[in-house]
Write an enzyme that holds these catalytic residues in place. Structure first.
Site, PDB file in Angstrom:
ATOM      1  CG  ASP A  64      78.748 -54.276  16.695  1.00 24.05           C
ATOM      2  OD1 ASP A  64      79.550 -55.147  17.067  1.00 24.05           O
ATOM      3  OD2 ASP A  64      79.008 -53.065  16.643  1.00 24.05           O
ATOM      4  CD  GLU A  88      79.618 -57.460  20.250  1.00 26.74           C
ATOM      5  OE1 GLU A  88      80.746 -57.876  19.963  1.00 26.74           O
ATOM      6  OE2 GLU A  88      79.210 -56.328  19.938  1.00 26.74           O
TER       7      GLU A  88
END
Length: 480
Positions: free
Chosen positions: A120, A175
């Site tokens: 993330d 990401e």
């Protein structure tokens, strides 16, 4: 998602307080192990959304001020604080931070048998400006300048090297919205080492387009959005995620159909033009994202059947350090749920939208077009509102025109022979109008068209996507 322990529920799992503990809200560690074992029995790969980009600001149950200073695991001062996320930022130049996070990555793979990670907030890690209020144009100075956090990039290289070294079958997805060069090149070749990049820009662009009339969409913009990635960089594409469906925004289906979804999704009620338009475009958006967006496709929390409304977690008003107040929802659980029963209800139109998702997955399972090296876009016609492209052996035809259907529409192709329909968004099974004959065969003719050596003629109804595949000649059985 939201596996690592987090005390603030409305952070969606991203304000981690204990990096080594699975969230106690969902059960025990053994329950999680059992879940993963069951998934493996079903032949499923389980990827964990791991948060190494920041940590909870909490001091009582988190890492913040662990030794009484603000610099034990994090940068001190303003550099160690993410003003938008209200969280602490790791100092990846410290040995103890690197050891802590690397051991954390190994822990989840070793102890819980996860098959890999989706990292993330990688863009936030790699730049000191965290990608906020910055537009990336592709200029290399944006990636290799003073704003790049070299320590963070080196940490990501170490993490990928460790994961792939200890678990060769593991998958890592980053990401990143910036388009960092070498992001998906192996570490031994000088890259950051991820297997895939999460193609975040696609979902943001769809919301941007949905705020306009589809009559104003530009076919060239749609194609560019879906194919704007680096050569040979494998990407996971998705039409929407929590960034779009959370409070302040709404799901793609709700953007398209809005309040009509409350009254006209039942099959015993007459449809409306807004519902017909919304269902047709929803299917086309998902299929073209899967067809052109990358080598992987991600569904998210009900968009496979057009979940209405939005997601909202229970939360009170939150006062930011700059004095601004983010209004809460009085700790309401009203929108903190997904109605997965909608897609299974055979008396609702959601069922057909879910069947279309199954049709897309079945098409990929048979033809493997997403991992094919062959991809060619032969047509993006602004006047006709038609996009035609090849992926693997398949030919995809999208007619985004709101009114015009085209008979004997010529489309280019590579392979000679005859073609058949293998997926049709207008199929009545998918809540379509049944305007395509699935028994028809389409014969190619020689001669260059749209820079393709051959072509064939099709019927392309308005707001419909059809996929064609070559029919392989079947040998006649030999009589004994």
């Amino acid at each position: 998602m939201a596996i690592q322990e987090h005390s603030y529920y409305a952070s969606f799992g991203y304000h981690v307080t204990n990096f080594f503990a699975p969230s106690s809200r969902c059960g025990t560690p053994d329950d999680l192990k059992s879940l993963i074992d069951k998934a493996h029995e079903l032949g499923l790969i389980v990827l964990m959304d791991i948060v190494h980009s920041h940590a909870s600001n909490n001091t009582l149950d988190g890492l913040n001020m662990f030794d009484g200073t603000d610099s034990c695991y994090f940068h001190s001062g303003s550099r160690g604080y993410h003003w938008m996320w209200d969280s602490r930022l790791f100092n990846y130049g410290h040995w103890e931070v690197i050891r802590y996070l690397l051991s954390n990555a190994r822990w989840w793979l070793d102890q819980y048998k996860f098959d890999g990670f989706r990292f993330d907030g990688v863009t936030s890690m790699m730049y000191t400006h965290h990608g906020l209020q910055v537009g990336f144009t592709g200029n290399y100075n944006e990636y290799f300048g003073y704003a790049t956090d070299v320590d963070a990039v080196v940490y990501l290289m170490l993490a990928n090297d460790l994961i792939h070294g200890l678990f060769p079958e593991a998958i890592t997805i980053g990401e990143d919205v910036s388009g960092m060069p070498t992001f998906c090149i192996p570490v031994q070749d000088g890259g950051v080492g991820f297997d895939y990049r999460l193609h975040m820009a696609i979902a943001d662009k769809w919301i941007e387009l949905l705020k306009k009339r589809d009559e104003d969409w530009r076919m060239g913009d749609v194609v560019h959005m879906l194919t704007n990635r680096r050569w040979l960089e494998k990407c996971v594409a998705y039409a929407e995620s929590h960034d779009q469906a959370l409070v302040g925004d709404k799901t793609i289906a709700f953007w398209l159909m809005d309040k009509d979804m409350y009254d006209f999704m039942a099959l015993d009620r007459p449809s409306t033009p807004l519902i017909d338009r919304g269902i047709a475009l929803h299917k086309m958006i998902r299929l073209i994202t899967m067809g052109l967006g990358g080598e992987g496709y991600l569904n998210f929390m009900g968009n496979e059947f057009g979940h209405p409304e939005w997601i909202d977690f229970p939360r009170f008003d939150n006062r930011l350090p700059d004095g601004k107040v983010v209004p809460g929802n009085n700790n309401s659980f009203d929108k903190c749920r997904r109605r997965f029963d909608l897609g299974d209800a055979d008396y609702l139109r959601y069922r057909g939208m879910q069947e279309f998702d199954q049709g897309m997955q079945h098409l990929e399972e048979i033809y493997g077009f997403m991992t094919s090296e062959h991809q060619y876009i032969s047509r993006k016609n602004e006047g006709d509102r038609v996009i035609v492209f090849e992926r693997g052996d398949l030919v995809f035809v999208f007619n985004f025109h709101w009114n015009n259907s085209y008979s004997d529409y010529q489309i280019g192709c590579l392979k000679p022979g005859k073609y058949k329909v293998v997926l049709d968004s207008d199929d009545p099974l998918f809540e379509g109008f049944g305007r395509i004959d699935h028994n028809a065969e389409f014969f190619t003719s020689e001669g260059w068209y749209d820079n393709r050596p051959r072509s064939f003629l099709v019927y392309a109804p308005a707001r419909t996507a059809v996929v064609y595949a070559p029919i392989k000649d079947e040998l006649e059985p030999i009589d004994g």
